[in-house]
Design an enzyme around this catalytic site. Sequence first.
Site, PDB file in Angstrom:
ATOM      1  N   TRP A   1      -5.835   5.822   2.548  1.00 17.93           N
ATOM      2  CA  TRP A   1      -6.292   6.261   3.701  1.00 17.93           C
ATOM      3  C   TRP A   1      -7.368   5.730   4.374  1.00 17.93           C
ATOM      4  O   TRP A   1      -7.846   6.003   5.451  1.00 17.93           O
ATOM      5  CB  TRP A   1      -6.534   7.954   3.550  1.00 17.93           C
ATOM      6  CG  TRP A   1      -5.367   8.822   3.126  1.00 17.93           C
ATOM      7  CD1 TRP A   1      -3.767   8.322   2.949  1.00 17.93           C
ATOM      8  CD2 TRP A   1      -5.096  10.240   3.234  1.00 17.93           C
ATOM      9  NE1 TRP A   1      -2.954   9.173   2.713  1.00 17.93           N
ATOM     10  CE2 TRP A   1      -3.779  10.464   2.877  1.00 17.93           C
ATOM     11  CE3 TRP A   1      -6.031  11.298   3.303  1.00 17.93           C
ATOM     12  CZ2 TRP A   1      -3.371  11.708   2.603  1.00 17.93           C
ATOM     13  CZ3 TRP A   1      -5.536  12.415   3.039  1.00 17.93           C
ATOM     14  CH2 TRP A   1      -4.091  12.846   2.667  1.00 17.93           C
ATOM     15  N   LYS A   2      -8.270   5.159   3.517  1.00 12.62           N
ATOM     16  CA  LYS A   2      -9.608   4.385   3.803  1.00 12.62           C
ATOM     17  C   LYS A   2     -10.515   5.378   4.428  1.00 12.62           C
ATOM     18  O   LYS A   2     -10.272   6.668   3.824  1.00 12.62           O
ATOM     19  CB  LYS A   2      -9.313   3.124   4.621  1.00 12.62           C
ATOM     20  CG  LYS A   2      -8.335   2.208   4.321  1.00 12.62           C
ATOM     21  CD  LYS A   2      -7.968   0.865   5.055  1.00 12.62           C
ATOM     22  CE  LYS A   2      -7.225   0.248   4.274  1.00 12.62           C
ATOM     23  NZ  LYS A   2      -7.097  -1.217   4.916  1.00 12.62           N
ATOM     24  N   HIS A  29     -10.635  -3.200  -4.081  1.00 11.15           N
ATOM     25  CA  HIS A  29      -9.907  -3.350  -2.585  1.00 11.15           C
ATOM     26  C   HIS A  29     -10.880  -4.510  -1.866  1.00 11.15           C
ATOM     27  O   HIS A  29     -12.060  -4.827  -2.070  1.00 11.15           O
ATOM     28  CB  HIS A  29      -9.961  -2.285  -1.841  1.00 11.15           C
ATOM     29  CG  HIS A  29      -9.151  -2.319  -0.604  1.00 11.15           C
ATOM     30  ND1 HIS A  29      -9.674  -2.889   0.432  1.00 11.15           N
ATOM     31  CD2 HIS A  29      -7.542  -2.143  -0.069  1.00 11.15           C
ATOM     32  CE1 HIS A  29      -8.673  -2.912   1.518  1.00 11.15           C
ATOM     33  NE2 HIS A  29      -7.648  -2.355   1.187  1.00 11.15           N
ATOM     34  N   GLU A  79      -2.762  -7.998  -2.495  1.00 10.84           N
ATOM     35  CA  GLU A  79      -3.007  -7.598  -0.830  1.00 10.84           C
ATOM     36  C   GLU A  79      -3.678  -8.906  -0.253  1.00 10.84           C
ATOM     37  O   GLU A  79      -4.785  -9.138  -0.109  1.00 10.84           O
ATOM     38  CB  GLU A  79      -3.975  -6.522  -0.824  1.00 10.84           C
ATOM     39  CG  GLU A  79      -3.642  -5.222  -1.241  1.00 10.84           C
ATOM     40  CD  GLU A  79      -4.002  -4.022  -0.647  1.00 10.84           C
ATOM     41  OE1 GLU A  79      -3.205  -3.372   0.151  1.00 10.84           O
ATOM     42  OE2 GLU A  79      -5.410  -4.011  -0.522  1.00 10.84           O
ATOM     43  N   GLY A 124      -4.125  -4.917   7.648  1.00  7.89           N
ATOM     44  CA  GLY A 124      -4.542  -4.193   9.226  1.00  7.89           C
ATOM     45  C   GLY A 124      -4.188  -5.315  10.192  1.00  7.89           C
ATOM     46  O   GLY A 124      -4.915  -4.851  11.248  1.00  7.89           O
ATOM     47  N   GLY A 146      -1.860   0.933   4.153  1.00  9.62           N
ATOM     48  CA  GLY A 146      -3.301   1.501   4.874  1.00  9.62           C
ATOM     49  C   GLY A 146      -2.720   2.494   6.198  1.00  9.62           C
ATOM     50  O   GLY A 146      -2.294   3.428   5.964  1.00  9.62           O
ATOM     51  N   GLY A 147      -2.628   1.612   7.161  1.00  5.80           N
ATOM     52  CA  GLY A 147      -2.396   2.102   8.498  1.00  5.80           C
ATOM     53  C   GLY A 147      -1.077   3.004   8.622  1.00  5.80           C
ATOM     54  O   GLY A 147      -1.232   4.427   9.042  1.00  5.80           O
TER      55      GLY A 147
HETATM   56  P1  PGA Z   1      -2.688  -1.977   5.942  1.00  4.03           P
HETATM   57  O1  PGA Z   1      -3.680  -1.940   4.659  1.00  4.03           O
HETATM   58  O2  PGA Z   1      -1.275  -1.325   5.388  1.00  4.03           O
HETATM   59  O3  PGA Z   1      -3.386  -0.973   7.205  1.00  4.03           O
HETATM   60  O4  PGA Z   1      -2.531  -3.405   6.296  1.00  4.03           O
HETATM   61  C1  PGA Z   1      -3.478  -2.298   3.198  1.00  4.03           C
HETATM   62  C2  PGA Z   1      -4.568  -1.897   2.577  1.00  4.03           C
HETATM   63  O5  PGA Z   1      -5.651  -2.209   2.880  1.00  4.03           O
HETATM   64  O6  PGA Z   1      -4.591  -1.366   1.483  1.00  4.03           O
END
Ligand code: PGA
Length: 255
Positions: free
Chosen positions: A10-11, A95, A167, A173, A233-234
């Site tokens: 979720w950041k 991360h 990643e 993102g 993430g998103g």
């Molecule tokens: P994202 O992020 O799916 O928004 O690209 C992935 C992450 O940073 O773990």
Amino acid sequence: MRGYLVAGNWKMNGSNAANRTLVQGIVAGAPAGESVQLLVCPPFPYLAAVSEMLGDSAVALGSQNISAHDSGAFTGETAGNMLRESGCQYAIVGHSERRALMGESSQNVADKFQAALKVGLKPILCVGETLEERESGQTDAVIDEQLNAVLDTAGVESFVDAVIAYEPVWAIGTGMTASPEQAQDVHRHIRAALEAQSESVAANIKILYGGSVKGDNAAGLFSKPDIDGGLIGGASLKSDDFLAIADAAASLESR
Ligand code: PGA
């Protein structure tokens, strides 16, 4: 059988109200069966509350970071035993946002990886190259450096209880996801690096892909032989988006 893991990072997003809606949606719509494990990683202040919301559902809880230390004068840090007491089973380490924005070195990440294992948390070790590194042909070397720091510190057997997330920084993102073939190449490289030290560890470890995974590209990625799910993430912030990815994993034959 490795099975799939679909993890939501979720950041720094969420609120009490938004988390409740999100968690209720995920729990209600989680695919049946055991081939896909779901995991949510909210910001620290919400861990205990989200743990409670998850109740006895099969959705697991993880943190986005962990201190390398057990306790003491480390203002603003959170120790592994505190994460356990807040209901976590997993901890993301390394991360790329923490490596780039908080200056975490590969050795810091290796120490955090060990700290997680020490208290019974499964570390999710993130590795990945920048666009510049990819374009200059350094992808494998960057991954090796990030992976070897942990292998040298913790040993290959420690990966029995760990997860790796590839990643690529340029895909996070940005909407610019790696193609299934690009991702598979790096996943194979990672599994081969582990294979060189332990065939059974390599065969059993889950290697997730992260970077702009969405419901419509997840199946293509997850059907590759060395891609065992995603770190999202998103698309982890809305239950429908997250569940579309979970359903993509569930639609594939488990392995
Ligand atoms: P994202 O992020 O799916 O928004 O690209 C992935 C992450 O940073 O773990």
